[in-house]
Design a protein around this motif. Structure first.
Motif, short mmCIF file in Angstrom:
data_model
loop_
_atom_site.label_atom_id
_atom_site.label_comp_id
_atom_site.label_asym_id
_atom_site.label_seq_id
_atom_site.Cartn_x
_atom_site.Cartn_y
_atom_site.Cartn_z
N TYR A 1 -7.66 12.65 -3.39
CA TYR A 1 -6.50 11.81 -3.71
C TYR A 1 -5.54 11.66 -2.53
CZ TYR A 1 -3.83 16.15 -4.21
OH TYR A 1 -3.20 17.34 -3.97
N VAL B 1 -4.93 6.38 4.53
CA VAL B 1 -5.11 4.92 4.63
C VAL B 1 -3.79 4.25 4.96
CG1 VAL B 1 -5.68 2.84 3.33
CG2 VAL B 1 -7.10 4.89 3.11
N VAL C 1 0.83 -1.20 0.00
CA VAL C 1 0.00 0.00 0.00
C VAL C 1 0.87 1.26 0.00
CG1 VAL C 1 -1.69 1.32 1.33
CG2 VAL C 1 -1.95 -1.15 1.08
N MET D 1 -9.77 1.20 -3.07
CA MET D 1 -9.22 2.54 -2.95
C MET D 1 -9.95 3.56 -3.82
SD MET D 1 -6.97 2.62 -0.62
CE MET D 1 -6.46 4.30 -0.97
N GLU D 2 -10.43 3.16 -4.97
CA GLU D 2 -11.07 4.12 -5.87
C GLU D 2 -12.28 4.81 -5.23
OE1 GLU D 2 -11.86 2.35 -9.63
OE2 GLU D 2 -9.74 2.23 -10.19
N SER E 1 -6.24 10.94 0.36
CA SER E 1 -6.72 9.91 1.29
C SER E 1 -5.88 8.64 1.23
CB SER E 1 -8.19 9.57 1.00
OG SER E 1 -8.34 9.09 -0.33
N VAL E 2 -5.15 8.43 0.11
CA VAL E 2 -4.31 7.23 0.05
C VAL E 2 -3.25 7.26 1.14
CG1 VAL E 2 -4.69 6.90 -2.43
CG2 VAL E 2 -2.73 8.25 -1.66
N VAL F 1 -12.73 5.35 -2.05
CA VAL F 1 -12.18 6.22 -1.01
C VAL F 1 -11.63 7.51 -1.62
CG1 VAL F 1 -10.39 6.41 0.76
CG2 VAL F 1 -11.65 4.27 0.50
N ILE F 2 -10.91 7.36 -2.74
CA ILE F 2 -10.35 8.53 -3.42
C ILE F 2 -11.45 9.44 -3.94
CG2 ILE F 2 -8.96 9.27 -5.40
CD1 ILE F 2 -7.36 6.66 -5.03
N SER G 1 0.00 2.41 -3.66
CA SER G 1 -1.23 3.19 -3.70
C SER G 1 -1.05 4.61 -4.23
CB SER G 1 -1.88 3.24 -2.31
OG SER G 1 -2.44 2.00 -1.99
N GLU H 1 -7.13 -4.03 -4.28
CA GLU H 1 -6.81 -2.65 -3.92
C GLU H 1 -7.50 -1.61 -4.79
OE1 GLU H 1 -2.92 0.23 -3.13
OE2 GLU H 1 -2.68 -1.69 -4.18
#
Length: 504
Positions: free
Chosen positions: A173, A179, A37, A164-165, A175-176, A167-168, A41, A160
């Motif tokens: 962006y 996380v 990650v 993740m998409e 936010s990666v 969340v983003i 990520s 992933e």
């Protein structure tokens, strides 16, 4: 402090699978997920990062954490042997957490790169969890556990993007990095709370100067191989980087022969360890370069008339997911087999399977079902090779040096991946056709693609040679910590016997 090694007292090791061992496996796998990650990520938001920092240096943003990992590895590997694997793993995870927070708040690209440098410490989590597993379990159970923790995190490569998409999309962006920081903090807490400390440690001091020379030299050479195609192989900056890296490695080699306790004792590397590293650098280069090729071929339309091609990009997700699933299967099975037959046979089997699947891709570059099958089999081979390589190299070392040796394995895997992936990319560039695809990017000729596959297959075949030598002359089975040493034999004569001091 008395630095004389002592024979450790018997220690209680996990000797069978239980709920506690399953919990340990989950926690150690979580620590390895962080590495994926932390390093991978941010590449999902690379365009936004380039816009935020007003830079076109995507290569540095992409490779910075991996290159920092090469620099961190020697220091953290040796620290794990001296100060304890669990303690060093917790420090590693906290460094990665701090790096993610720096990246999140960075107002400019330079501070962002500082954060990526700290995040690169997550690279060390993989080999520290391997060394820790080897010391908290009996050898047979430990080998199976190593197979799980080295390959289980690959499933992240499948899920992933889907996790993740959203969340983003909702949080932006950056936010990666949130996380990544939360994962690192959670992993550090779980490791500290639930995993026991390694019972055996080495003695002496840490050669910080040697660690910086080795790590800096490796990082500079890998940076040249990774970034040279984007920034210019003969540009002043790249040439300076290469020369500086070579000079640092040369200085480290000289220093290692003069100091009493070098960061990596070249004189103490046994024949099985050297053969294992040779097999790994060749095999890692092959399967990583094949993963790169599949992503390229998947974007070439079959009707372009080049003699290869699998679509317009729709096949990329499937082709990249299949190897990740294969890695989990291969690593888990190889660990189980290593506990029963030793790690050398599954290493040889993984290399042989990888060679067969790679040569089958000569036909698979134009047949989607065959390409998916070959990708999955290459993934199985990659998982088996990685798990068996760690098991084999650490089995051939005394426990107080297993952290350093596992670190060497990680660096060699990264080195083979970068160098031979670059070589494959140069083959494709040298065989460009007049056709274009994927937004105007030039496509290679079929000859270039076939040469690429043949190169990867030859690397696998070359890796068979040291693997056969290891399978025919297997090192002595490791003795469990606490077992009495046979009179008249040193640790070097009996790989795997503990000679360090026991710690509570």
């Amino acid at each position: 402090m008395n630095d004389t090694p002592e024979r450790p007292a018997p220690v209680a090791l996990e000797h069978r699978w239980s709920r506690r061992l399953v919990l340990w496996a989950a926690v150690l796998t979580l620590a390895n997920v962080l590495a994926d990650v932390a390093i991978g990520s941010p590449m999902m938001v690379l365009p936004q990062l380039m816009e935020r920092f007003d830079t076109d240096q995507a290569a540095w943003l992409n490779a910075s954490a991996m290159l920092a990992g090469a620099l961190w590895s020697p220091l953290l590997a040796r620290s794990s042997d001296v100060f304890g694997k669990r303690r060093t793993l917790v420090v590693t995870l906290l460094l990665a957490c701090a790096g993610a927070l720096v990246c999140f708040a960075a107002p400019n690209v330079w501070l962002f790169l500082v954060g990526r440098f700290l995040q690169g410490a997550a690279f060390a989590a993989i080999f520290i969890t391997v060394a820790l597993a080897r010391q908290i379990c009996t050898p047979r159970v430990a080998m199976a556990l190593v197979g799980l923790v080295t390959s289980g995190s690959s499933i992240v490569g499948v899920v992933e993007p889907f996790l993740m998409e959203p969340v983003i999309d909702v949080f932006g962006y950056r936010s990666v990095f949130v996380v990544a920081a939360l994962l690192a903090a959670a992993a550090a807490f779980c490791v500290r709370s639930l995993i026991p400390e390694s019972p055996i440690r080495g003695t002496g001091r840490i050669d910080v100067g040697g660690a910086l020379l080795l790590g800096g030299g490796l990082g500079a050479v890998l940076a040249y191989a990774s970034l040279g195609s984007d920034l210019g192989w003969l540009s002043a900056g790249m040439v300076t980087l290469l020369v500086a890296g070579a000079a640092a490695l040369a200085a480290w080699a000289l220093l290692a022969r003069r100091v009493d306790e070098p960061i990596v004792d070249l004189r103490a590397l046994s024949r099985p360890v050297l053969l294992t590293l040779l097999a790994l650098v060749l095999a890692a280069g092959s399967f990583r370069s094949m993963l790169q090729l599949t992503s390229v071929v998947a974007q070439v339309p079959a009707d372009l008339g080049l003699g290869y091609g699998l679509g317009d990009g729709e096949a990329v997700a499937v082709l990249l997911a299949a190897p990740n699933v294969g890695i989990v299967v291969g690593g888990t099975c190889a660990g189980w087999l290593a506990g029963r037959f030793g790690p050398a046979p599954p290493l040889l089997g993984g290399i042989a399977l990888g060679a067969a699947a790679t040569f089958a891709m000569l036909a698979g570059v134009s047949v989607l079902p065959l390409a998916i099958a070959c990708g999955a089999l290459v993934g199985v081979a990659a998982g088996a090779i990685g798990a068996s390589g760690y098991n084999l190299a650490t089995s051939a070392e005394a426990p107080e040096r297993q952290g350093t040796t596992a670190g060497l394995v990680s660096v060699v895997l990264a080195l083979g991946s970068v160098v031979f992936t670059f070589a494959g990319g140069e083959v494709l560039k040298a065989t460009h056709s007049s056709e274009t695809f994927a937004g105007g990017a030039p496509a290679s000729t079929a000859t270039g693609v076939y040469l690429y596959v043949a190169m990867a297959g030859v690397l696998f075949v070359l890796a068979v040679v040291p693997a056969v030598m290891l399978a025919r002359h297997r090192p002595a089975a490791p003795v469990e910590p606490g077992a009495p040493r046979r009179p008249g034999r040193s640790a070097a004569d009996t790989p795997g016997e503990p000679v360090g001091r026991r710690t509570g």
